[in-house]
Scaffold this motif. Sequence first.
Motif: not given
Length: 107
Positions: A40-64
């Motif tokens: 789960l810590a790896l999961f959280a770190w990986l999401l920080t690598l997404v090139d997005s201007d906003a965390a919420g947008r990166a997380y929303a797109a990740y949902g799909g």
Amino acid sequence: MTALVYIGAALAEIAGCFAFWAWLRLGHSPLWLVPGLMSLALFAWLLTLVDSDAAGRAYAAYGGVYICASLGWLWAVEGLRPDRWDLGGAAICLLGASIILFAPRAA
């Protein structure tokens, strides 16, 4: 690169959550929580690598991507093949995730 990060994050999240499922629902050892928490810590770190201007947008797109990966887990690990409704719903979610992440936006 974004797709690979999302796929890795999805696998890490599913594996981490499954460790808790295995402990609480399947009666496995609490030691399953150690790799589960690391995953789960790896999961959280990986999401920080997404090139997005906003965390919420990166997380929303990740949902799909997460939905599609969950159905892959259902098949590969739990031995239940997704049906046409699962696959159709996942395709719609992935399309929505793509729109959220890649839509042109005003600066």
